[in-house]
Design a protein around this motif. Structure first.
Motif, PDB file in Angstrom:
ATOM      1  N   LEU A 180       0.745  -1.254   0.046  1.00 18.09           N
ATOM      2  CA  LEU A 180      -0.058  -0.038   0.001  1.00 18.09           C
ATOM      3  C   LEU A 180       0.927   1.273  -0.053  1.00 18.09           C
ATOM      4  O   LEU A 180       0.517   2.233  -0.756  1.00 18.09           O
ATOM      5  CB  LEU A 180      -0.885  -0.014   1.069  1.00 18.09           C
ATOM      6  N   ALA A 181       1.987   1.136   0.965  1.00 16.38           N
ATOM      7  CA  ALA A 181       2.845   2.225   0.727  1.00 16.38           C
ATOM      8  C   ALA A 181       3.479   2.620  -0.411  1.00 16.38           C
ATOM      9  O   ALA A 181       3.388   3.860  -0.981  1.00 16.38           O
ATOM     10  CB  ALA A 181       3.957   2.243   1.798  1.00 16.38           C
ATOM     11  N   LYS A 182       3.931   1.545  -1.170  1.00 13.58           N
ATOM     12  CA  LYS A 182       4.380   1.517  -2.597  1.00 13.58           C
ATOM     13  C   LYS A 182       3.331   2.146  -3.585  1.00 13.58           C
ATOM     14  O   LYS A 182       3.544   3.058  -4.362  1.00 13.58           O
ATOM     15  CB  LYS A 182       5.112   0.662  -3.048  1.00 13.58           C
ATOM     16  N   TRP A 183       2.179   1.644  -3.454  1.00 12.52           N
ATOM     17  CA  TRP A 183       1.120   2.143  -4.274  1.00 12.52           C
ATOM     18  C   TRP A 183       0.768   3.605  -4.042  1.00 12.52           C
ATOM     19  O   TRP A 183       0.685   4.521  -5.204  1.00 12.52           O
ATOM     20  CB  TRP A 183      -0.350   1.383  -4.090  1.00 12.52           C
ATOM     21  N   LEU A 184       0.812   4.050  -2.947  1.00 14.63           N
ATOM     22  CA  LEU A 184       0.634   5.544  -2.693  1.00 14.63           C
ATOM     23  C   LEU A 184       1.642   6.316  -3.136  1.00 14.63           C
ATOM     24  O   LEU A 184       1.759   7.485  -3.773  1.00 14.63           O
ATOM     25  CB  LEU A 184       0.550   5.799  -1.067  1.00 14.63           C
ATOM     26  N   ILE A 185       2.966   6.010  -3.149  1.00 14.79           N
ATOM     27  CA  ILE A 185       4.020   6.714  -3.920  1.00 14.79           C
ATOM     28  C   ILE A 185       3.898   6.780  -5.269  1.00 14.79           C
ATOM     29  O   ILE A 185       4.011   7.764  -5.944  1.00 14.79           O
ATOM     30  CB  ILE A 185       5.433   5.849  -3.458  1.00 14.79           C
ATOM     31  N   TYR A 186       3.556   5.656  -5.986  1.00 17.51           N
ATOM     32  CA  TYR A 186       3.380   5.678  -7.412  1.00 17.51           C
ATOM     33  C   TYR A 186       2.355   6.397  -7.831  1.00 17.51           C
ATOM     34  O   TYR A 186       2.454   7.245  -8.924  1.00 17.51           O
ATOM     35  CB  TYR A 186       3.254   4.196  -7.936  1.00 17.51           C
ATOM     36  N   LEU A 187       1.107   6.679  -6.939  1.00 23.03           N
ATOM     37  CA  LEU A 187       0.056   7.207  -7.504  1.00 23.03           C
ATOM     38  C   LEU A 187       0.302   8.835  -7.220  1.00 23.03           C
ATOM     39  O   LEU A 187      -0.123   9.504  -7.851  1.00 23.03           O
ATOM     40  CB  LEU A 187      -1.331   7.075  -6.735  1.00 23.03           C
ATOM     41  N   GLY A 188       1.096   8.937  -6.066  1.00 27.68           N
ATOM     42  CA  GLY A 188       1.570  10.310  -5.911  1.00 27.68           C
ATOM     43  C   GLY A 188       2.286  11.079  -7.060  1.00 27.68           C
ATOM     44  O   GLY A 188       2.228  12.095  -7.464  1.00 27.68           O
ATOM     45  N   ALA A 189       3.160  10.218  -7.520  1.00 30.81           N
ATOM     46  CA  ALA A 189       4.158  10.410  -8.619  1.00 30.81           C
ATOM     47  C   ALA A 189       3.426  10.674  -9.732  1.00 30.81           C
ATOM     48  O   ALA A 189       3.828  11.787 -10.681  1.00 30.81           O
ATOM     49  CB  ALA A 189       5.041   9.605  -8.718  1.00 30.81           C
TER      50      ALA A 189
ATOM     51  N   LEU B 257      -1.915  18.679  -7.707  1.00 33.22           N
ATOM     52  CA  LEU B 257      -0.425  18.657  -7.436  1.00 33.22           C
ATOM     53  C   LEU B 257      -0.125  18.343  -5.940  1.00 33.22           C
ATOM     54  O   LEU B 257       0.847  17.469  -5.561  1.00 33.22           O
ATOM     55  CB  LEU B 257       0.111  19.584  -8.206  1.00 33.22           C
ATOM     56  N   ALA B 258      -0.903  19.261  -5.124  1.00 36.66           N
ATOM     57  CA  ALA B 258      -0.587  19.398  -3.826  1.00 36.66           C
ATOM     58  C   ALA B 258      -0.913  17.858  -3.257  1.00 36.66           C
ATOM     59  O   ALA B 258      -0.284  17.327  -2.329  1.00 36.66           O
ATOM     60  CB  ALA B 258      -1.311  20.268  -3.134  1.00 36.66           C
ATOM     61  N   LEU B 259      -2.020  17.352  -3.642  1.00 34.49           N
ATOM     62  CA  LEU B 259      -2.510  15.896  -3.083  1.00 34.49           C
ATOM     63  C   LEU B 259      -1.282  14.820  -3.557  1.00 34.49           C
ATOM     64  O   LEU B 259      -1.039  14.114  -2.787  1.00 34.49           O
ATOM     65  CB  LEU B 259      -3.832  15.496  -3.857  1.00 34.49           C
ATOM     66  N   GLY B 260      -0.828  14.689  -4.854  1.00 36.52           N
ATOM     67  CA  GLY B 260       0.400  14.107  -5.104  1.00 36.52           C
ATOM     68  C   GLY B 260       1.473  14.084  -4.254  1.00 36.52           C
ATOM     69  O   GLY B 260       1.918  13.256  -3.882  1.00 36.52           O
ATOM     70  N   ALA B 261       1.866  15.477  -3.940  1.00 38.70           N
ATOM     71  CA  ALA B 261       2.968  15.654  -2.911  1.00 38.70           C
ATOM     72  C   ALA B 261       2.684  15.004  -1.516  1.00 38.70           C
ATOM     73  O   ALA B 261       3.236  14.413  -1.026  1.00 38.70           O
ATOM     74  CB  ALA B 261       3.277  16.950  -2.664  1.00 38.70           C
ATOM     75  N   GLY B 262       1.342  15.259  -1.019  1.00 41.80           N
ATOM     76  CA  GLY B 262       0.912  14.805  -0.061  1.00 41.80           C
ATOM     77  C   GLY B 262       0.948  13.142   0.216  1.00 41.80           C
ATOM     78  O   GLY B 262       1.474  12.491   1.137  1.00 41.80           O
ATOM     79  N   LEU B 263       0.779  12.474  -0.921  1.00 41.35           N
ATOM     80  CA  LEU B 263       0.793  11.018  -0.967  1.00 41.35           C
ATOM     81  C   LEU B 263       2.177  10.410  -1.088  1.00 41.35           C
ATOM     82  O   LEU B 263       2.384   9.620  -0.729  1.00 41.35           O
ATOM     83  CB  LEU B 263      -0.053  10.244  -2.331  1.00 41.35           C
ATOM     84  N   LEU B 264       2.805  11.333  -1.784  1.00 42.39           N
ATOM     85  CA  LEU B 264       4.464  10.729  -1.882  1.00 42.39           C
ATOM     86  C   LEU B 264       4.950  10.996  -0.485  1.00 42.39           C
ATOM     87  O   LEU B 264       5.695   9.888  -0.081  1.00 42.39           O
ATOM     88  CB  LEU B 264       5.119  12.009  -2.790  1.00 42.39           C
ATOM     89  N   LEU B 265       4.764  11.888   0.237  1.00 43.43           N
ATOM     90  CA  LEU B 265       5.156  11.919   1.737  1.00 43.43           C
ATOM     91  C   LEU B 265       4.597  10.894   2.649  1.00 43.43           C
ATOM     92  O   LEU B 265       5.278  10.353   3.241  1.00 43.43           O
ATOM     93  CB  LEU B 265       4.797  13.318   2.219  1.00 43.43           C
ATOM     94  N   ALA B 266       3.235  10.766   2.606  1.00 44.53           N
ATOM     95  CA  ALA B 266       2.779   9.730   3.267  1.00 44.53           C
ATOM     96  C   ALA B 266       3.340   8.169   2.808  1.00 44.53           C
ATOM     97  O   ALA B 266       3.568   7.462   3.906  1.00 44.53           O
ATOM     98  CB  ALA B 266       1.115   9.672   3.213  1.00 44.53           C
ATOM     99  N   GLY B 267       3.352   8.033   1.643  1.00 50.36           N
ATOM    100  CA  GLY B 267       3.827   6.590   1.125  1.00 50.36           C
ATOM    101  C   GLY B 267       5.236   6.523   1.716  1.00 50.36           C
ATOM    102  O   GLY B 267       5.650   5.558   2.315  1.00 50.36           O
ATOM    103  N   SER B 268       6.074   7.648   1.530  1.00 52.87           N
ATOM    104  CA  SER B 268       7.532   7.518   1.991  1.00 52.87           C
ATOM    105  C   SER B 268       7.579   7.408   3.298  1.00 52.87           C
ATOM    106  O   SER B 268       8.516   6.439   3.857  1.00 52.87           O
ATOM    107  CB  SER B 268       8.087   8.646   1.556  1.00 52.87           C
ATOM    108  N   ALA B 269       6.907   7.880   4.158  1.00 48.05           N
ATOM    109  CA  ALA B 269       7.104   7.560   5.567  1.00 48.05           C
ATOM    110  C   ALA B 269       6.406   6.271   6.309  1.00 48.05           C
ATOM    111  O   ALA B 269       7.318   5.890   6.810  1.00 48.05           O
ATOM    112  CB  ALA B 269       6.078   8.895   6.417  1.00 48.05           C
ATOM    113  N   ALA B 270       5.409   5.835   5.389  1.00 48.98           N
ATOM    114  CA  ALA B 270       5.072   4.547   5.886  1.00 48.98           C
ATOM    115  C   ALA B 270       6.052   3.602   5.427  1.00 48.98           C
ATOM    116  O   ALA B 270       6.218   2.556   6.234  1.00 48.98           O
ATOM    117  CB  ALA B 270       3.535   4.276   4.902  1.00 48.98           C
ATOM    118  N   GLN B 271       6.681   3.717   4.132  1.00 51.15           N
ATOM    119  CA  GLN B 271       7.769   2.746   3.848  1.00 51.15           C
ATOM    120  C   GLN B 271       8.795   2.618   4.813  1.00 51.15           C
ATOM    121  O   GLN B 271       9.457   1.426   5.226  1.00 51.15           O
ATOM    122  CB  GLN B 271       8.222   3.097   2.523  1.00 51.15           C
TER     123      GLN B 271
END
Length: 257
Positions: free
Chosen positions: A6-15, A38-52
């Motif tokens: 799920l964390a990786k999926w959030l990172i890919y979706l954010g990208a 664009l801000a939502l994508g950045a938020g997903l990248l941050l959340a996914g990275s932190a979770a990973q």
């Protein structure tokens, strides 16, 4: 494993939202998307990275607060996360301030280089990491472009006409990088002997399906027909490919274990 997926999926979706959204601004005649996706994508990248990071440290048994900066600074995937977040911040700032194209490309390259260092890209050399980064970038531009077309129906037909060549280039890049990466990780042609091979074959099936749908969409566009259904189906298939790609990134490869 499911939480890491799920964390990786959030990172890919954010990208896809951030990189693909910024790229879409160059070919959409109405200058969309706005800053919100664009801000939502950045938020997903941050959340996914932190979770990973937290899930990886938990799996390794490092549960104290000092372990986090040590992991980020002293390991390849940790430094990749920092690079990913640096690129995310720069690209978001560039979109907000309307930086020149070359600066936005540099920011996107930083983000994608960090993304390429996660998963299997962390255990290979720079050439394979670059392969992952380019593959992820092409996927982000394609999926991000389709997302902007679905979410913003205004000026859809002119935007679709301009997106066609962009999507074609993305498909070619994905094909070349995907074949090379598959051969590298599967140790040859993918087979059903391993879980990685089975998941990879499933991804290839979805890729074949989305290419058929994309062809039918362009045919409908050329005949001035409604394309909403084909566009929605293409988005659904690309989302499935994104989920399968996230699963591949956390699946051991036959070539390297």
């Amino acid at each position: 494993m499911s939480l890491l997926l799920l964390a990786k999926w959030l990172i890919y979706l954010g990208a896809a939202l951030l990189v693909g959204g910024v790229a879409a601004r160059s070919w959409r005649p109405d200058g969309q998307p706005g800053m919100r996706p664009l801000a939502l994508g950045a938020g997903l990248l941050l959340a996914g990275s932190a979770a990973q990071v937290l899930l990886t440290l938990h799996a390794l048994g490092y549960l104290t607060l000092p372990d986090v900066p040590a992991y980020l600074q002293q390991t390849v995937p940790g430094r990749a996360v920092l690079t990913l977040l640096l690129g995310t911040a720069l690209l978001l700032a560039g979109a907000l301030a309307r930086w020149p194209t070359w600066l936005c490309l540099a920011a996107a390259g930083t983000l994608l280089w960090g993304l390429g260092g996660l998963g299997h890209g962390a255990t290979h050399g720079p050439s394979v990491r670059l392969l992952h980064a380019v593959h992820a970038g092409a996927m982000a531009v394609w999926l991000g472009g389709v997302l902007t077309l679905v979410s913003r129906p205004e000026e859809r037909l002119p935007a679709l006409a301009r997106f066609g060549p962009v999507a074609t280039v993305c498909v070619l890049v994905l094909g070349v990088t995907g074949v090379v990466a598959s051969w590298e990780h599967a140790g040859g042609m993918p087979t059903t002997d391993s879980r990685y091979g089975r998941v990879l074959l499933l991804k290839l099936a979805f890729v074949g399906a989305v290419l058929v749908v994309a062809g039918l969409l362009r045919r409908s566009l050329a005949r001035q027909r409604r394309v909403d259904a084909w566009l929605g189906l293409e988005l659904a298939l690309l989302s499935l490919i994104l989920a399968v790609t996230a699963s591949l990134s956390v699946t051991p490869t036959p070539a390297h274990g």
